[in-house]
Design an enzyme around this catalytic site. Sequence first.
Site, PDB file in Angstrom:
ATOM      1  N   PRO A 144     -16.772  -0.284  16.319  1.00 30.21           N
ATOM      2  CA  PRO A 144     -17.590   0.021  14.785  1.00 30.21           C
ATOM      3  C   PRO A 144     -16.939   0.116  13.611  1.00 30.21           C
ATOM      4  O   PRO A 144     -15.957   0.673  13.497  1.00 30.21           O
ATOM      5  CB  PRO A 144     -18.306   1.365  15.225  1.00 30.21           C
ATOM      6  N   GLY A 158     -13.349   5.124  11.385  1.00 32.42           N
ATOM      7  CA  GLY A 158     -12.040   5.617  11.444  1.00 32.42           C
ATOM      8  C   GLY A 158     -11.455   5.230  12.893  1.00 32.42           C
ATOM      9  O   GLY A 158     -10.557   5.893  13.667  1.00 32.42           O
ATOM     10  N   GLY A 189     -10.258   2.307  13.129  1.00 38.45           N
ATOM     11  CA  GLY A 189      -9.095   1.278  12.939  1.00 38.45           C
ATOM     12  C   GLY A 189      -9.446  -0.130  12.762  1.00 38.45           C
ATOM     13  O   GLY A 189      -9.025  -1.012  13.006  1.00 38.45           O
ATOM     14  N   SER A 190     -11.004  -0.339  12.780  1.00 40.10           N
ATOM     15  CA  SER A 190     -11.417  -1.820  12.726  1.00 40.10           C
ATOM     16  C   SER A 190     -10.755  -2.497  11.486  1.00 40.10           C
ATOM     17  O   SER A 190     -10.574  -3.647  12.056  1.00 40.10           O
ATOM     18  CB  SER A 190     -13.030  -1.560  12.810  1.00 40.10           C
ATOM     19  N   SER A 191     -10.618  -2.053  10.498  1.00 34.64           N
ATOM     20  CA  SER A 191     -10.184  -3.004   9.406  1.00 34.64           C
ATOM     21  C   SER A 191      -8.598  -3.431   9.819  1.00 34.64           C
ATOM     22  O   SER A 191      -8.188  -4.673   9.836  1.00 34.64           O
ATOM     23  CB  SER A 191      -9.909  -2.184   8.057  1.00 34.64           C
ATOM     24  N   ALA A 192      -7.876  -2.605  10.360  1.00 31.44           N
ATOM     25  CA  ALA A 192      -6.328  -3.198  10.830  1.00 31.44           C
ATOM     26  C   ALA A 192      -6.583  -3.806  12.235  1.00 31.44           C
ATOM     27  O   ALA A 192      -6.060  -4.692  12.047  1.00 31.44           O
ATOM     28  CB  ALA A 192      -5.621  -1.751  11.132  1.00 31.44           C
ATOM     29  N   ALA A 193      -7.456  -3.481  12.792  1.00 32.52           N
ATOM     30  CA  ALA A 193      -7.666  -4.457  14.283  1.00 32.52           C
ATOM     31  C   ALA A 193      -8.356  -5.864  13.739  1.00 32.52           C
ATOM     32  O   ALA A 193      -7.535  -6.685  14.662  1.00 32.52           O
ATOM     33  CB  ALA A 193      -8.541  -3.578  15.226  1.00 32.52           C
ATOM     34  N   ASP A 200      -2.625   2.870  11.470  1.00 29.12           N
ATOM     35  CA  ASP A 200      -3.703   2.106  12.087  1.00 29.12           C
ATOM     36  C   ASP A 200      -3.035   0.754  12.706  1.00 29.12           C
ATOM     37  O   ASP A 200      -3.387   0.172  13.431  1.00 29.12           O
ATOM     38  CB  ASP A 200      -4.814   1.933  10.937  1.00 29.12           C
TER      39      ASP A 200
HETATM   40  C1  MEV Z   1      -6.956   6.833   8.743  1.00 29.50           C
HETATM   41  O1  MEV Z   1      -7.337   6.301  10.001  1.00 29.50           O
HETATM   42  C2  MEV Z   1      -5.916   7.804   8.809  1.00 29.50           C
HETATM   43  C3  MEV Z   1      -5.534   8.298   7.423  1.00 29.50           C
HETATM   44  O2  MEV Z   1      -4.654   9.295   8.099  1.00 29.50           O
HETATM   45  C4  MEV Z   1      -4.981   7.568   6.761  1.00 29.50           C
HETATM   46  C5  MEV Z   1      -3.675   6.661   7.192  1.00 29.50           C
HETATM   47  O3  MEV Z   1      -3.173   7.143   7.967  1.00 29.50           O
HETATM   48  O4  MEV Z   1      -3.281   5.617   6.605  1.00 29.50           O
HETATM   49  C6  MEV Z   1      -6.616   9.154   6.976  1.00 29.50           C
END
Ligand code: MEV
Length: 317
Positions: free
Chosen positions: A99, A103, A105-109, A150
Site C-alpha cells: 500500500p 510507512g 517503504g513503497s516509494s523506496a520499493a 527504507d
Molecule cells: C520512514 O519509513 C522512517 C523514518 O525514520 C524516516 C527515515 O528513516 O528516513 C520516519
Amino acid sequence: MQTVNNQAIGRATGKIILMGEHAVVYGEPSLAIPFPKATIQTTVTPSTGPITVDCIYHKGLLTDVPERLSNLLTVVEISLKALKKELKDFSLKIDSSIPAERGMGSSAAVAVATVRALFNYFEQELTHDQLLELVNVSEVIAHGNPSGLDAAMTSGEQPLYYIKGKPFVPFKMSVDAYLVVADTGIKGQTREAVGSIAALMKEHPEETMNDIHQLGELADKAKTAIEENSPIDLGSYMHQAHLLLDKLGVSNEQLNQLVDAALANGALGAKLTGGGRGGCMIALADSETTAQQISDALRETGTSNTWIYQLGDDSFE
Ligand code: MEV
C-alpha cells in the site's frame, strides 16, 4: 541477466520498522524487517513510442498520485544516466501489493524494483551500493531527509539493525511471535512528521533529543529481547516506543485507537510503524490465535487491511 522475451524484471519487498523510526534520522539505532507479504515488481518491455508507465498499484494507480509518478520518472532518469543510456523506447509496468504512503517503504520499493529492472533490461551489473545510491536520490525527493533505512530494507531480504552512516548489520529474527500489521487507511505523512520533529528539535532541543535517545535505547533493548527470544519484553519495548512517538507528535488518533484495541485484545505490545500520522501500526502476539483475535478486533475498529505475519518467515506471497 534476467531478460526473458526482451522483458526485464526487478523486484522489491515492503518493509516494517520494528523499532527506531524517526530516531534513526538522528543517529540512533533502528530495527527493521522485510515484509514479504507485500511486494513490487517492475517489468520493462521494449516499445516503439516514448516511455509509458502502467501501474497496478495496491488499491489505486500510482498515476493517481502525481508526485509519485514524477518521482518514478526521476528514478528512470538517474538510472539511465548511470547506465549511460538515452534511449527511452520502453514501457514500464509496475505491479504492487505494497500500500502506498503507509510507512511500508513503497516509494523506496518502487525505486528499487525499477532500478533493478532497468539495469537488467540493459544487461548491466548493479552493485548493492550503486542501487542504494540511486534509490536514495529518489528518497530525498519523497522524504526530505531519509535515513537510508527504507532503501536498504526494500532492496535486501533480511532483518537489519541500522545506525545512520554505519554499515547495516543483519540480525536473526529469533523470537517466536506473530506480528499483526494494520493499515489505518489514512495516508501516512513521513515527510511532514520528519519535519515536525526537526522543528521540535529546534524549539526544545534537550527534551526532544532525550526522547529520541530513549527510542534508540529501546531499539537496542528490543534487539536483545529478540536474541533472547523474549516476546514479552519485546512487546513492552514496542509499547514504550509508541508512547514516545506519540509524545513527539507523530502518532494520531486512529493509530492510538488501534494500539489500544490491540492491547485490549491480547497484544504483547503495539506501536505505529514508519513515518506515522497515518499509515500502519504493528502489534505483537504470542500465538497465531491471539494474532487472529487482534486482527479481527482491528478490522472491527475500521482498519482498512490487516496482515498476520509469523516473525522470521521470509517466504514470499
Ligand atoms: C520512514 O519509513 C522512517 C523514518 O525514520 C524516516 C527515515 O528513516 O528516513 C520516519
